[in-house]
Design an enzyme around this catalytic site. Structure first.
Site, PDB file in Angstrom:
ATOM      1  N   LYS A  63     -13.358  -0.849   6.331  1.00  0.00           N
ATOM      2  CA  LYS A  63     -13.982  -1.593   5.232  1.00  0.00           C
ATOM      3  C   LYS A  63     -15.021  -2.582   5.754  1.00  0.00           C
ATOM      4  O   LYS A  63     -16.151  -2.602   5.277  1.00  0.00           O
ATOM      5  CB  LYS A  63     -12.930  -2.334   4.404  1.00  0.00           C
ATOM      6  CG  LYS A  63     -11.557  -1.691   4.380  1.00  0.00           C
ATOM      7  CD  LYS A  63     -11.458  -0.479   3.478  1.00  0.00           C
ATOM      8  CE  LYS A  63     -10.196   0.291   3.827  1.00  0.00           C
ATOM      9  NZ  LYS A  63      -9.592   1.085   2.849  1.00  0.00           N
ATOM     10  N   ASP A  66      -0.664  -6.058   9.016  1.00  0.00           N
ATOM     11  CA  ASP A  66      -1.649  -5.010   8.738  1.00  0.00           C
ATOM     12  C   ASP A  66      -2.880  -5.671   8.119  1.00  0.00           C
ATOM     13  O   ASP A  66      -2.809  -6.210   7.009  1.00  0.00           O
ATOM     14  CB  ASP A  66      -1.022  -3.992   7.765  1.00  0.00           C
ATOM     15  CG  ASP A  66      -1.980  -2.851   7.437  1.00  0.00           C
ATOM     16  OD1 ASP A  66      -3.056  -2.759   8.070  1.00  0.00           O
ATOM     17  OD2 ASP A  66      -1.651  -2.048   6.538  1.00  0.00           O
ATOM     18  N   TRP A 113       0.867  -1.188   0.000  1.00  0.00           N
ATOM     19  CA  TRP A 113       0.000   0.000   0.000  1.00  0.00           C
ATOM     20  C   TRP A 113       0.902   1.235   0.000  1.00  0.00           C
ATOM     21  O   TRP A 113       1.786   1.351   0.877  1.00  0.00           O
ATOM     22  CB  TRP A 113      -0.872  -0.032   1.256  1.00  0.00           C
ATOM     23  CG  TRP A 113      -1.821   1.110   1.402  1.00  0.00           C
ATOM     24  CD1 TRP A 113      -2.616   1.655   0.435  1.00  0.00           C
ATOM     25  CD2 TRP A 113      -2.087   1.851   2.598  1.00  0.00           C
ATOM     26  NE1 TRP A 113      -3.369   2.681   0.955  1.00  0.00           N
ATOM     27  CE2 TRP A 113      -3.058   2.819   2.282  1.00  0.00           C
ATOM     28  CE3 TRP A 113      -1.603   1.787   3.909  1.00  0.00           C
ATOM     29  CZ2 TRP A 113      -3.554   3.711   3.230  1.00  0.00           C
ATOM     30  CZ3 TRP A 113      -2.104   2.675   4.844  1.00  0.00           C
ATOM     31  CH2 TRP A 113      -3.071   3.623   4.509  1.00  0.00           C
TER      32      TRP A 113
HETATM   33  C1  LMR Z   1      -6.872   2.507  -0.516  1.00  0.00           C
HETATM   34  O1  LMR Z   1      -5.826   1.859  -0.578  1.00  0.00           O
HETATM   35  O2  LMR Z   1      -7.453   2.948  -1.500  1.00  0.00           O
HETATM   36  C2  LMR Z   1      -7.508   2.768   0.830  1.00  0.00           C
HETATM   37  O3  LMR Z   1      -6.792   2.122   1.826  1.00  0.00           O
HETATM   38  C3  LMR Z   1      -7.725   4.212   1.081  1.00  0.00           C
HETATM   39  C4  LMR Z   1      -6.469   4.980   1.328  1.00  0.00           C
HETATM   40  O4  LMR Z   1      -6.437   5.700   2.322  1.00  0.00           O
HETATM   41  O5  LMR Z   1      -5.514   4.894   0.544  1.00  0.00           O
END
Ligand code: LMR
Length: 397
Positions: free
Chosen positions: A246, A211, A130
């Site tokens: 979520k 996570d 992420w």
């Molecule tokens: C995403 O990856 O789209 C979500 O976790 C929202 C974010 O804050 O990035």
């Protein structure tokens, strides 16, 4: 003081969300930010959440501060949701859980905690991960490194490369993995692979940091925590962060939990005091509303059953959309998207060139994150054929 500041670029995912909202086209499709969408393309308030809010409205008598660690009812419920009610680490008093401002707040507090215990310690993340992991962890001072994870050509985890990458991590470092529904790839470890990772963590004395932002969206609430629970049963110390954004649909309420497992109940109590000191210095206390909803939902048999059913509904819908999209692309002559049907959660990487993403957005009003990450929840039955046609046309150009 501020005269010389230059404007900074926005966060790519949130900038895409804003661009989608500003697009007046009736055809527009949002496959960007990670929020669930139902068949109407809306992100609903869950029925269990509304019912829990009604109870709060009827019964809450004060808005006085709750405390630095947040709601203890919430913390206990979240600990049970993640680790299971009878996990040995829990019964031995070796897990401490504090409320956090969303999963992100939990990640940041954990990063500050790690940095306070071992300044600038190395944390290994998957390639890719992420995008916000880097700023969240890096801003706390951690030294972020990468292990191989995803093989884009195969549309799957490169397991030998990942295990070799973990084997090469210096003893005692921190390893950040996604509990389920890997963001952005949707490629998750099997239980056997979690076991192999666990063995390596034990052998190399690595600190696992898990996570979990999408528990319940892959195979089931307990199934999605199976890897975490195997790790937790076998390593002396572990960090885990959970998000309620979520699976409870509580995005804007910023609700999450940070748990730390330690080798003894005494260390757990000491750890808790350190976490509370960090939280106090950062935000003083977490917000209550979302946590109160979750505590109410999980503490009541009928509400809990309703919530579990709603999570199952969201999960099954996204799994169906994955299968339908892979089939729709195959019908249009592109069977290379078959991997999406085997992946989990909201996200998959299309594995297409950046100019395809650009054309999809500029000519077809389909919003996809620059990495090629799509949120499959946005592929409603009305939008899916449109997106498949647009992608097939763009790829054929
Ligand atoms: C995403 O990856 O789209 C979500 O976790 C929202 C974010 O804050 O990035």
């Amino acid at each position: 003081m501020f005269q010389k500041l230059e404007p900074l670029g926005g966060d790519p995912i949130l900038a895409l969300m804003a661009a989608y909202r500003a697009d007046p086209s009736a055809d527009k499709v949002d496959l960007g930010v990670g929020v669930y969408q139902d068949e109407q393309g809306t992100t609903p308030v869950l029925r269990a959440v509304t019912a829990a809010e009604q109870v709060l409205l009827d019964e809450q008598t004060t808005k006085v501060y709750v405390g630095i660690a947040g709601s203890e009812a919430f913390n206990a419920s979240m600990q049970a949701l993640m680790f299971g009610a009878d996990h040995p680490a829990a019964t031995e008093g070796r897990i401490t859980t504090v409320q956090s401002t969303g999963g992100s707040g939990g990640l940041r507090v954990a990063a500050e905690f790690l940095n306070s215990v071992r300044p600038s310690c190395r944390i290994w993340v998957t390639t890719p991960t992420w995008p916000n992991h880097r700023p969240l962890l890096g801003a706390a001072g951690l030294d972020i490194r990468e292990i191989p994870y995803y093989d884009a050509k195969a549309g799957a985890i490169d397991v030998p490369a990942m295990l070799a990458g973990i084997e090469a991590i210096p003893d005692g470092d921190v390893l950040l993995l996604h509990g389920c529904c890997h963001n952005p790839t949707g490629a998750d470890l099997t239980l056997a692979q979690w076991q192999a990772v666990t063995e390596l963590c034990v052998k190399k004395n690595l600190l696992p940091f898990i996570d979990t932002a999408y528990q319940g969206f892959a195979e089931g609430l307990d199934e999605d925590a199976a890897g975490l629970r195997v790790l937790a049963a076998n390593v002396p110390e572990l960090i885990a962060v959970a998000s309620c954004s979520k699976n409870f649909g509580l995005y804007r309420e910023r609700t999450g939990a940070l748990s730390v497992i330690t080798a003894s109940a005494e260390s757990a109590a000491a750890t808790r005091s350190h976490l509370m000191k960090i939280v106090r210095a950062m935000i003083s206390m977490p917000p209550d509303h979302g946590a109160a909803i979750v505590a109410q939902s999980l503490g009541d048999d009928a509400l809990r059953a309703r919530w579990r059913a709603e999570v199952a509904e969201m999960r099954e819908r996204m799994r169906g959309q994955r299968r339908d999209f892979a089939a729709a692309m195959a019908e249009r002559g592109f069977d290379r998207f078959g991997f999406m049907a085997d992946q989990y959660g909201m996200f998959s990487l299309l594995g297409v060139e950046p100019d395809v993403i650009k054309t999809m957005r500029e000519q077809h009003h389909v919003y996809i994150v620059g990495s090629g990450r799509v949120n499959v929840a946005g592929l409603t039955s009305t939008k899916l054929p449109y997106v498949a046609d647009a992608l097939a046309a763009t790829l054929s150009d």
